[in-house]
Write a protein that holds these residues in place. Structure first.
Motif, PDB file in Angstrom:
ATOM      1  N   THR A  13       0.829  -1.205   0.000  1.00 61.60           N
ATOM      2  CA  THR A  13       0.000   0.000   0.000  1.00 61.60           C
ATOM      3  C   THR A  13       0.862   1.253   0.000  1.00 61.60           C
ATOM      4  OG1 THR A  13      -1.724  -1.189   1.210  1.00 61.60           O
ATOM      5  CG2 THR A  13      -1.858   1.213   1.214  1.00 61.60           C
ATOM      6  N   LYS A  62       2.348   1.674  -3.580  1.00 61.10           N
ATOM      7  CA  LYS A  62       1.348   2.008  -4.605  1.00 61.10           C
ATOM      8  C   LYS A  62       0.641   3.328  -4.324  1.00 61.10           C
ATOM      9  CE  LYS A  62      -3.211   0.532  -6.180  1.00 61.10           C
ATOM     10  NZ  LYS A  62      -4.351  -0.344  -5.891  1.00 61.10           N
ATOM     11  N   GLU A  63       0.131   3.498  -3.106  1.00 57.11           N
ATOM     12  CA  GLU A  63      -0.725   4.642  -2.791  1.00 57.11           C
ATOM     13  C   GLU A  63       0.060   5.890  -2.385  1.00 57.11           C
ATOM     14  OE1 GLU A  63      -3.805   4.452  -3.392  1.00 57.11           O
ATOM     15  OE2 GLU A  63      -4.151   2.281  -3.493  1.00 57.11           O
ATOM     16  N   PHE A 111       4.476   5.793  -5.280  1.00 57.39           N
ATOM     17  CA  PHE A 111       4.239   5.895  -6.716  1.00 57.39           C
ATOM     18  C   PHE A 111       3.436   7.141  -7.063  1.00 57.39           C
ATOM     19  CE2 PHE A 111       2.007   5.189 -10.652  1.00 57.39           C
ATOM     20  CZ  PHE A 111       2.987   4.664 -11.477  1.00 57.39           C
ATOM     21  N   PHE A 167      -0.876   4.095 -12.010  1.00 58.98           N
ATOM     22  CA  PHE A 167      -0.655   2.678 -11.709  1.00 58.98           C
ATOM     23  C   PHE A 167      -1.738   1.819 -12.350  1.00 58.98           C
ATOM     24  CE2 PHE A 167      -1.544  -1.170  -9.309  1.00 58.98           C
ATOM     25  CZ  PHE A 167      -0.290  -1.781  -9.335  1.00 58.98           C
ATOM     26  N   LYS A 218      -2.250  -2.545 -12.844  1.00 57.58           N
ATOM     27  CA  LYS A 218      -1.662  -3.873 -12.604  1.00 57.58           C
ATOM     28  C   LYS A 218      -1.207  -4.537 -13.893  1.00 57.58           C
ATOM     29  CE  LYS A 218      -6.007  -6.510 -12.770  1.00 57.58           C
ATOM     30  NZ  LYS A 218      -6.774  -5.438 -13.410  1.00 57.58           N
ATOM     31  N   THR A 231       4.796   0.113 -14.274  1.00 57.78           N
ATOM     32  CA  THR A 231       4.265   0.578 -12.990  1.00 57.78           C
ATOM     33  C   THR A 231       4.204  -0.561 -11.976  1.00 57.78           C
ATOM     34  OG1 THR A 231       1.937   0.227 -13.623  1.00 57.78           O
ATOM     35  CG2 THR A 231       2.909   2.366 -14.150  1.00 57.78           C
ATOM     36  N   LEU A 232       3.829  -1.746 -12.438  1.00 61.60           N
ATOM     37  CA  LEU A 232       3.746  -2.893 -11.511  1.00 61.60           C
ATOM     38  C   LEU A 232       5.122  -3.274 -11.001  1.00 61.60           C
ATOM     39  CD1 LEU A 232       2.094  -5.128 -10.147  1.00 61.60           C
ATOM     40  CD2 LEU A 232       2.427  -6.516 -12.205  1.00 61.60           C
ATOM     41  N   VAL A 251       6.313  -0.854  -8.272  1.00 63.45           N
ATOM     42  CA  VAL A 251       5.625  -1.071  -6.996  1.00 63.45           C
ATOM     43  C   VAL A 251       6.089  -2.364  -6.341  1.00 63.45           C
ATOM     44  CG1 VAL A 251       3.365  -1.605  -5.980  1.00 63.45           C
ATOM     45  CG2 VAL A 251       3.599   0.329  -7.552  1.00 63.45           C
ATOM     46  N   SER A 298       8.048  -2.098  -2.765  1.00 65.60           N
ATOM     47  CA  SER A 298       7.401  -2.700  -1.591  1.00 65.60           C
ATOM     48  C   SER A 298       8.264  -3.807  -0.997  1.00 65.60           C
ATOM     49  CB  SER A 298       6.010  -3.232  -1.954  1.00 65.60           C
ATOM     50  OG  SER A 298       6.092  -4.274  -2.899  1.00 65.60           O
ATOM     51  N   ALA A 344      -2.008  -5.576  -4.981  1.00 64.13           N
ATOM     52  CA  ALA A 344      -1.989  -4.193  -5.485  1.00 64.13           C
ATOM     53  C   ALA A 344      -3.117  -3.935  -6.474  1.00 64.13           C
ATOM     54  CB  ALA A 344      -0.643  -3.889  -6.138  1.00 64.13           C
TER      55      ALA A 344
END
Length: 608
Positions: free
Chosen positions: A193, A196-197, A200, A341, A343, A348-349, A352, A356, A377
């Motif tokens: 999280t 990603k949140e 990114f 982002f 998936k 982008t994936l 992340v 992470s 994600a």
């Protein structure tokens, strides 16, 4: 031999005729929807409408069998109709709709009223609730279905006879405190999280503004924690990321070394200085960047592709993936391409995943594979094609009970909620439908109906609406004092607020597509929710409102009964009467109880 001979033998001539003349709605054309549309067609339904907002992605292809790679980025609803046309043996009329089922301009109440049955194939809680309400307004039978991995269920819903979708509480999506995500993560999902949140979005995603007012940011953080040092750290962390974002224009060779050193070394070192965060252990260890940097430089020269879907990678390998994906993202940002982002966007994936995992490594948290992180994600619910096929078949089979005589009462008695799983002796289980939940605010405490109104709704005054309500629903009795509330929670009328009576409905912002809630201020009569639909004239639905069960409150105990029970109970403690006979004033009792509740439980000798 006619192609419908076997269906007629299985279903019976009358039921097959009803199915052929039926118009049904299928909401959702994904994993369940693909299977369900096939089954509906092969059962011979006369007209099938398909609604879906989404487009096809690569990750859909493993279980949504009606789509191919050439269909990626195309509308699901439009594509699924083309795919099934090849085996439309009974010439069912297929009508696709690419749109949001909750769009009242695209799907007005008049459109909903054409359906005999609704099938839900959704993975969205908000949309499911909306469809449930539409079914309640029009009293249309609804088939709910869903799957998670090897488990799934179907639930026939007969409005105002069986439980509706909202009769039982649903699990809400899990959210995590900002402080846990930003300062003290302890689970893989916390790191994911964060990457990603927060990370990114701060660096690459311009669709989410990072230029939040500093004072507003502080206020938000103060709601999460009262640790001033932690708040200052988080504000500084965000400001530095905003400054770092401007370095992207200098290229990856400038931007990425600064990024790694900041988020995996300096930010962690500053976190360690806040001793209050580590009273219970779990201290993070900053990344050994000075040792890993030469190894990374050597690895980058080999140009080896280290991205592996299922392998749990080392910190060095994750650094490599972060670097390579970061280089691509920097180029995209510099070229002016919007980056968000997704998936299914490998750049982008990968970023992340690597970010992470590096954070998890620093905080001593289990590191995950790219495959696992993609599911978390991307909010992917594990889906298995076989489960979807079984649930879709059960949806059609259970709905056939309604077409036996097209009678909701008989269907309610003969239908079942069905569950499937992979557990031994529990592969397939059924249970009879349950009546409405008496505490449900959607179908029991409120009756729903459709009120027709001409386009020129301004011609109807609120006073005329009030008169119609009183006559139609027996509100004439002085016992009933009603209030009217609009769908946007504005009070339109009650006995102490009559200013709007001479106003036209358009003056009050009420028109086609609006909803009105009529509540009885006194008594136990059901509430009434009216959806306003286009009609030739003002017309209220014929609904028999019922009395709600009276709430039985426990009678208050007399002083003698309280003494007999031997205790006095307060919100903040319990004190036995026999042990406090010397205390005469009730204020003293409460004060003593408060003190006791804040201490360790006393022994009997220590009590008053």
């Amino acid at each position: 031999m006619s192609k419908d001979l076997y269906l007629k033998k299985i279903l019976g001539e009358e039921r097959f005729s009803l199915i052929r003349g039926s118009t049904v709605l299928m909401v959702g054309a994904g994993g369940i929807g693909c299977e369900l549309l096939k089954d509906l067609m092969l059962t011979g339904y006369g007209e099938i409408h398909i609604v879906d907002l989404d487009t096809i992605t690569l990750s859909n292809l493993n279980r949504q069998f009606l789509f191919r790679q050439k269909d990626i980025d195309k509308s699901k609803a439009l594509t699924v109709v083309k795919s099934v046309s090849k085996f439309n043996y009974f010439d069912s009329k297929l009508v696709p709709h690419h749109g949001n089922i909750m769009d009242t301009s695209m799907f007005p109440m008049s459109w909903w009223s054409q359906f005999d049955y609704i099938y839900n194939a959704l993975d969205n809680l908000e949309a499911r609730r909306y469809v449930n309400r539409m079914a309640l307004y029009l009293k249309i039978p609804l088939m709910e279905s869903g799957t998670t991995g090897y488990e799934g269920q179907v639930q026939p819903i007969y409005p105002y006879r069986s439980e509706c979708f909202e009769c039982q509480a649903k699990v809400t999506p899990t959210t995590y405190p900002v402080c846990t995500i930003r300062s003290t993560p302890s689970k893989p999902v916390h790191s994911i999280t964060w990457a990603k949140e927060f990370l990114f979005q701060q660096l690459y995603d311009d669709s989410t503004s990072s230029a939040t007012d500093a004072e507003e940011s502080r206020k938000q953080l103060e709601k999460e924690t009262d640790d001033s040092a932690e708040i200052e750290h988080m504000l500084r962390e965000t400001n530095e990321l905003n400054d770092l974002k401007s370095h992207i224009a200098g290229g990856a060779d400038v931007f990425l070394p600064e990024l790694v050193e900041k988020i995996f070394v300096r930010d962690i070192e500053r976190l360690l200085e806040i001793e209050s965060l580590w009273k219970h252990g779990g201290r993070p260890v900053p990344l050994d960047w000075s040792q890993l940097k030469p190894q990374l430089d050597s690895l980058l020269l080999t140009s080896t592709d280290l991205v592996d879907e299922t392998k749990v990678q080392t910190p060095l390998e994750n650094l490599y993936v972060l670097w390579k994906s970061g280089e691509k993202l920097v180029k995209r940002v510099v070229s002016g391409e919007p980056v968000v982002f997704d998936k299914d966007d490998e750049d982008t994936l990968d970023f992340v995943v690597a970010a992470s995992n590096l954070r998890s490594h620093i905080f001593g948290i289990e590191v995950k594979s790219k495959f696992d992180i993609k599911q978390i994600a991307g909010n992917i619910i594990p889906a298995i094609a076989t489960t979807n096929a079984i649930i879709s078949g059960l949806s059609v089979m259970e709905s056939l009970e309604y077409y036996k005589a097209k009678d909701s009462q008989a269907a309610f008695s003969n239908s079942s909620t069905v569950f499937v799983s992979i557990k031994p002796n529990k592969y397939l289980m059924g249970a009879g439908l349950v009546e409405q939940n008496s505490s449900c605010a959607s179908c029991f405490k409120v009756a729903r109906g459709v009120m027709e109104l001409p386009e020129t709704s301004g011609d109807l005054k609120l006073g005329e609406l009030l008169e119609g309500l009183r006559q139609t629903y027996d509100y004439e009795d002085d016992h009933y004092e009603i209030s009217i509330i609009s769908g946007d929670s504005r009070l339109i009328y009650d006995i102490d607020f009559e200013d709007n009576i001479p106003c036209g409905l358009d003056e009050l912002g009420i028109g086609i597509g609006s909803t009105l809630l009529i509540q009885v201020d006194e008594g136990d009569l059901q509430g009434l929710e009216l959806y306003i639909s286009k009609g030739k004239e003002f017309k209220l639905p014929q609904i028999q409102l019922r009395e709600l069960p009276k709430t039985i409150s426990e009678p208050e105990k007399s002083e003698a009964e309280v003494e007999k029970d031997g205790e006095v109970v307060f919100d903040d403690g319990v004190i036995e009467i026999e042990e406090i006979e010397e205390i005469e004033e009730i204020e003293d009792i409460r004060e003593t109880a408060t003190k006791l509740s804040s201490q360790e439980p006393p022994t009997k000798k220590q009590r008053l």
